[in-house]
Enzyme design. Structure first.
Site, mmCIF file in Angstrom:
data_model
loop_
_atom_site.group_PDB
_atom_site.id
_atom_site.type_symbol
_atom_site.label_atom_id
_atom_site.label_comp_id
_atom_site.label_asym_id
_atom_site.label_seq_id
_atom_site.Cartn_x
_atom_site.Cartn_y
_atom_site.Cartn_z
ATOM 1 N N GLU A 1 -8.722 22.922 -3.402
ATOM 2 C CA GLU A 1 -8.108 23.530 -2.294
ATOM 3 C C GLU A 1 -7.336 24.866 -2.858
ATOM 4 O OE1 GLU A 1 -5.454 20.839 -0.257
ATOM 5 O OE2 GLU A 1 -7.209 19.751 1.015
ATOM 6 N N ARG B 1 -2.117 4.214 9.478
ATOM 7 C CA ARG B 1 -1.205 3.470 9.288
ATOM 8 C C ARG B 1 0.367 3.754 9.906
ATOM 9 N NH1 ARG B 1 1.804 5.005 5.278
ATOM 10 N NH2 ARG B 1 0.837 5.995 3.401
#
Length: 670
Positions: free
Chosen positions: A200, A292
């Site tokens: 990236e 989560r």
């Protein structure tokens, strides 16, 4: 709604889940390893089942053991918490196959987000903004080097299969790429069993802003606004807050909409967090999605007034989301500080040990503490060293910062090294107060955040002296009260000498340096000769053992925690450890065998506080020896009888000399 759930986790998140379940009338089943047999989450749950040895890979990370525990307990659902098996797609599928409801997202959504490369390909198709980079499966080093050159340096190499900073390298120039790639792949393989990486563009001063999303099985998806998690060390979060400081409403709506698009793109259900990098120009880029509940979810709860664990229960039970997007609002500002057993001065290395002293701020509408430990518990090598999450709330950020400073000053932990003082320094930094945040904040302000360890101040030394002297006085008063002659001069602790100024000499060791302090007795307290000059000191011990001190007219409260000869002085959230150089302080304990109390060094008997035949209680002062310009009190090791005294006042004794004969109750008189 469920009647009984099993919590496949431990520590503070297990306790957090139990709290909501109990409020909703849901019975809970805890699981525990051998290391957690006496843990807080075990005692709070309605039932608890052992699942294996201490190492997580032999207990909490064994799906078959968790499922067997659920079967044995009759639980109808499993809440995985975070970490461990919470993002394990195979475990989610195994729960379904066993007829259990997994209180989390579908296995397909977990898989979709489990690979960073695959996740970014999905996001690209969904038109979610991505940091320019390479997310392909081809891993040929030459291809990756060309991709890095095309992106433009600096670039970030990231492990495709994991997080937490493992397998991550920042590369500033092409010449360093090959070595960094080898290192990142090696670390990724070790940490995740998968050496694939992605590349990236490295943003030099980004903020880490994440959006809490929630979706139900009926197709409804909402976001519960953002959290700023920019303050990190080693790519792990330290302070989190909601809402993000300085967030324009238009940007909030754009990021919220992007996060909802992410959830819809993968058919998400339940609680999730979409993490973005926010650049200085207002551009934001998808980083990853955590499938989560997040560690920092309490700050979202504090500003929305919602219980996200309750939302998880309701969605998993097939109910619709409790609220729609238009019903959700932001109220006030919340900040979470993660309190860890770690040493900031040693690159945040974990600290293990027993929590010998633990005192927390009072919880109320402004202060919340999520924890999984109590005083006396052990921080072990087996699990994350988090002690607690301290969450504060107020009507605005300035008020929340003030609440945080106060709460950190009241948080006392002795027995392990903690980051409490570091957190206070961090939260008090002017740049943090101004909201000038980015992921490099700690490194950029390293000089201010990691000051050199300073020697004990005169205030700390004075408090240590007061603690020693006040405790000696209290012990003498207790001995006098138990004595047949409470008015005996031998019960005095005033340092009285005939024709000599009455005083004590106390020696403390501070990081290898001995500091001698002379304490002169005065009617109103003590005149202390400290390194920085003389101070008048007086005070008292309250029912908690805290010192209420007056130092040259300045009043303060402090806690002194003692373990053998070590004194930890805790004041305003900061602690300093000193060692009282008093070799006779525990002679009684060392000489408990055979009824002999001996002198471990040459000295002069300056007081004999009992007579032969006296029956005394444990801790009763017996003899005072002066050695090395210090007075040392020798106390009874247990309840018993002083049968004989071998020296009188003024006698000079050698090291090892038997000072008196003592028989503990139940033993024959020597």
């Amino acid at each position: 709604m469920f009647d009984k759930i099993l919590i496949a986790n431990r520590g503070e998140i297990a306790c957090r889940i139990i709290r909501t379940a109990r409020r909703l009338g849901i019975r809970t089943v805890a699981v525990y390893s051998d290391a957690d047999a006496q843990a807080l989450h075990v005692s709070l749950a309605d039932e608890a089942l052992r699942i294996g040895p201490a190492p997580a890979r032999e207990s909490y990370l064994r799906p078959e053991l968790i499922l067997e525990a659920a079967r044995r307990s009759g639980a109808g659902a499993i809440h995985p918490g975070y970490g461990f098996l919470s993002e394990n797609a195979e475990f989610a599928e195994a729960c379904a196959e066993a007829g259990l409801i997994f209180i989390g997202p579908p296995a397909g959504a977990i898989r979709a987000m489990g690979s960073k490369s695959a996740a970014k390909q999905i996001m690209e198709a969904a038109a979610v903004p991505l940091v320019p980079g390479y997310h392909g499966e081809q891993q040929d080093p030459e291809l990756l080097a060309r991709a890095a050159a095309g992106i433009g340096y600096p670039v970030l190499i990231k492990a495709s299969a994991g997080g937490g900073g493992k397998g991550m390298r920042v590369v500033g120039e092409a010449a360093a790429f090959d070595d960094a790639l080898v290192a990142a792949k090696r670390e990724a393989l070790s940490g995740f069993g998968d050496d694939r990486v992605l590349l990236e563009k490295y943003l030099t001063r980004p903020r880490h802003v994440e959006i809490q999303v929630f979706a139900d099985s009926l197709g409804n998806v909402v976001h519960l606004f953002e959290r700023d998690c920019s303050i990190q060390r080693r790519h792990q979060k330290v302070l989190e807050e909601a809402p993000a400081p300085g967030m324009p409403e238009e940007l909030r709506r754009s990021m919220g909409a992007a996060a909802v698009a992410v959830a819809r793109a993968i058919g998400y259900v339940g609680a999730g967090t979409v993490e973005f990098l926010l650049d200085q120009d207002g551009s934001f880029y998808f980083m990853e999605m955590n499938t989560r509940l997040q560690v920092e979810h309490p700050v979202t709860e504090m500003i929305t007034g919602q219980d996200l664990v309750e939302w998880q229960f309701r969605v998993a039970a097939g109910e619709p989301l409790p609220l729609g997007q238009e019903q959700l609002t932001i109220s006030g500002h919340a900040i979470e500080a993660r309190i860890y057993a770690e040493d900031p001065q040693r690159d945040f290395l974990p600290s293990i040990g027993i929590l010998g002293h633990l005192r927390t701020p009072q919880e109320n509408a402004h202060v919340r503490i999520d924890t999984g430990v109590r005083a006396g518990d052990e921080v072990s090598i087996h699990y994350d060293p988090m002690i607690a999450k301290l969450i504060v709330w107020d009507t605005d950020r300035t008020g929340a910062l003030r609440r945080l400073a106060t709460a950190l000053a009241e948080y006392q932990v002795v027995g392990v090294t903690t980051n409490v003082a570091f957190l206070a320094t961090l939260a008090g930094h002017p740049a943090f107060a101004a909201g000038d945040l980015d992921t490099g904040f700690i490194e950029r302000h390293r000089t201010a955040l990691f000051p050199r360890i300073s020697p004990a101040t005169d205030q700390v030394l004075a408090l240590a002296c007061l603690d020693v002297l006040l405790r000696r006085t209290r012990e003498a008063q207790q001995a006098a009260a138990a004595s047949p002659d409470p008015w005996s001069p031998w019960h005095l602790t005033s340092g009285w000498r005939m024709n000599v100024d009455n005083h004590h000499v106390l020696v403390f060791r501070d990081n290898g340096t001995d500091i001698s302090i002379i304490a002169h007795y005065r009617p109103s307290g003590y005149l202390l000769e400290l390194p920085g000059g003389e101070q008048m000191a007086s005070g008292s011990l309250d029912h908690n053992g805290d010192i209420l001190a007056d130092l040259n007219g300045a009043r303060c409260r402090a806690t002194v925690v003692r373990h053998n000869d070590d004194l930890v002085i805790v004041i305003q959230g900061r602690s300093h450890r000193l060692t009282l150089h008093d070799p006779l302080a525990h002679v009684g304990e060392q000489e408990d065998q055979g009824g002999r109390l001996t002198a471990p060094m040459p000295g002069k008997i300056v007081a004999v506080l009992v007579e032969p035949g006296a029956r005394v209680a444990k801790g009763t002062p017996l003899v005072i020896l002066e050695a090395m310009k210090m007075e040392h009190t020798i106390a009874a090791p247990r309840d018993g009888l002083v049968s004989e005294i071998h020296f009188s006042v003024g006698a000079v004794v050698n090291e090892g000399a038997e000072l008196l004969a003592f028989a503990a109750d139940g033993e024959q008189t020597p």
